[in-house]
Design an enzyme around this catalytic site. Structure first.
Site, PDB file in Angstrom:
ATOM      1  N   SER A 190       0.813  -1.225   0.000  1.00 14.97           N
ATOM      2  CA  SER A 190       0.000   0.000   0.000  1.00 14.97           C
ATOM      3  C   SER A 190       0.837   1.262   0.000  1.00 14.97           C
ATOM      4  O   SER A 190       0.421   2.292   0.539  1.00 14.97           O
ATOM      5  CB  SER A 190      -0.968   0.016   1.199  1.00 14.97           C
ATOM      6  N   ARG A 191       2.027   1.191  -0.601  1.00 13.66           N
ATOM      7  CA  ARG A 191       2.921   2.361  -0.716  1.00 13.66           C
ATOM      8  C   ARG A 191       3.400   2.887   0.641  1.00 13.66           C
ATOM      9  O   ARG A 191       3.890   3.998   0.742  1.00 13.66           O
ATOM     10  CB  ARG A 191       2.236   3.506  -1.480  1.00 13.66           C
ATOM     11  N   LEU A 192       3.244   2.083   1.693  1.00 11.12           N
ATOM     12  CA  LEU A 192       3.738   2.516   3.016  1.00 11.12           C
ATOM     13  C   LEU A 192       5.144   1.958   3.208  1.00 11.12           C
ATOM     14  O   LEU A 192       5.420   1.156   4.109  1.00 11.12           O
ATOM     15  CB  LEU A 192       2.770   2.049   4.113  1.00 11.12           C
TER      16      LEU A 192
END
Ligand SMILES: Cc1cc2nc3c(=O)[nH]c(=O)nc-3n(C[C@H](O)[C@H](O)[C@H](O)COP(=O)(O)O)c2cc1C
Length: 220
Positions: A190-192
Site C-alpha cells: 500500500s505504498r507505506l
C-alpha cells in the site's frame, strides 16, 4: 492498455528496521549489494550517477559501482566526459540503485574526488584488453561522424599498442563519493514503504563508525 497503464505492483519482499543498520548504513548497503548479486539480478552494481552541469542543470546516467568500502562508493570513467567535466566544476553527486526483484532502492549523496593514480592504475590493469583499448579509442561524450569512424579509431589504437601492455590513459580513472547522506528504501504494501535516512554527523572520520550516523525514518 498502454505501457504507462501497467498495473501497480504491491511490495512485500521485506522490511527495514533501524536495528538493521546497527553496524552502519554503508555495511547495510554492502549487504544489499551482496543480496542483489546472490539473487542473480542483471547488472546488480549498476547505479544512476547524477551530476550538475555548468548551468545548474541536473544530468544523470548509469555507471557500474566498482567499490564500496569504509571511504564510500567508487566508479570509473573518462574524466573528460560530460560527467567528468561536470564533476570538475561541481564536485558533488548523487548515486541511486534500484533492485526491483528485492524491492529495494538506495540513494547516496556526497562530495566526489578523483581516486589516486595508483588505484586507477590497478583497476585499469585488471580490465580486459578490449576495454583498455576502448578507453584510448573513445573520446567519451564527443560526437563522432559514424560507427565506421569510431571503429577506425579502435584500429589505430590497436596498432599503436600492438604487442605491448596498454597503459591507463591519463584522463581515465576512478572517482570516490564520500557519502554524507545514505537512504535505504524497502518497498512495503500500500505504498507505506520503509525509508531510513542516515546523515553523517561526525566530521572527517571513516564512514565505518555506526555512531557517526544520525538515522531517521522518513514518511514514504
Ligand atoms: C549498465 C551500464 C553500465 C555503464 N557503466 C559505465 C561505467 O562504469 N563508466 C562509464 O563511464 N560509463 C558507463 N556506462 C555508460 C554511461 O551510462 C554513459 O553513457 C557514459 O558514461 C557517458 O556519459 P556522460 O556523457 O554523461 O559523461 C554504462 C551504461 C550502462 C547502461
Amino acid at each position: 492498455m498502454g505501457p504507462l497503464d501497467h498495473p501497480r505492483e504491491e511490495y512485500h519482499a521485506g522490511t527495514l528496521e533501524v536495528g538493521d543498520l546497527a553496524d552502519g548504513p554503508l555495511q547495510a548497503v554492502r549487504r544489499w549489494l551482496d543480496d542483489a548479486v546472490a539473487a542473480g539480478l542483471p547488472e546488480p552494481t549498476a547505479v544512476t550517477l547524477a551530476t550538475v552541469d555548468a548551468d545548474g542543470r541536473p544530468d544523470a546516467r548509469i555507471v557500474l559501482l566498482r567499490g564500496l568500502d569504509d571511504r564510500g562508493a567508487v566508479w570509473y570513467t573518462n574524466r573528460r566526459s560530460a560527467k567528468g567535466r561536470q564533476l570538475a566544476r561541481v564536485a558533488s553527486a548523487a548515486l541511486v540503485a534500484f533492485w526491483p526483484q528485492l524491492e529495494r532502492q538506495v540513494r547516496l549523496q556526497g562530495p566526489v574526488a578523483p581516486l589516486s593514480d595508483a588505484e586507477s592504475d590497478a583497476y585499469f590493469a585488471a580490465r580486459p584488453r578490449g576495454s583498455q583499448l576502448g578507453a584510448w579509442a573513445s573520446e567519451q561524450s564527443e560526437p563522432v561522424a559514424d560507427r565506421a569512424a569510431l571503429e577506425r579509431q579502435v584500429v589505430e589504437v590497436e596498432g599503436r599498442f600492438a604487442g605491448g601492455d596498454v597503459p591507463r590513459p591519463p584522463y581515465w580513472g576512478g572517482y570516490l563519493l564520500t557519502p554524507e547522506v545514505i537512504e535505504l528504501w524497502q518497498g512495503r504494501p500500500s505504498r507505506l514503504h520503509d525509508r531510513l535516512r542516515c546523515t553523517w554527523v561526525a566530521g572527517e572520520r571513516p564512514r565505518r563508525d555506526p555512531s557517526g550516523w544520525r538515522v531517521e525514518r522518513l514518511q514514504p
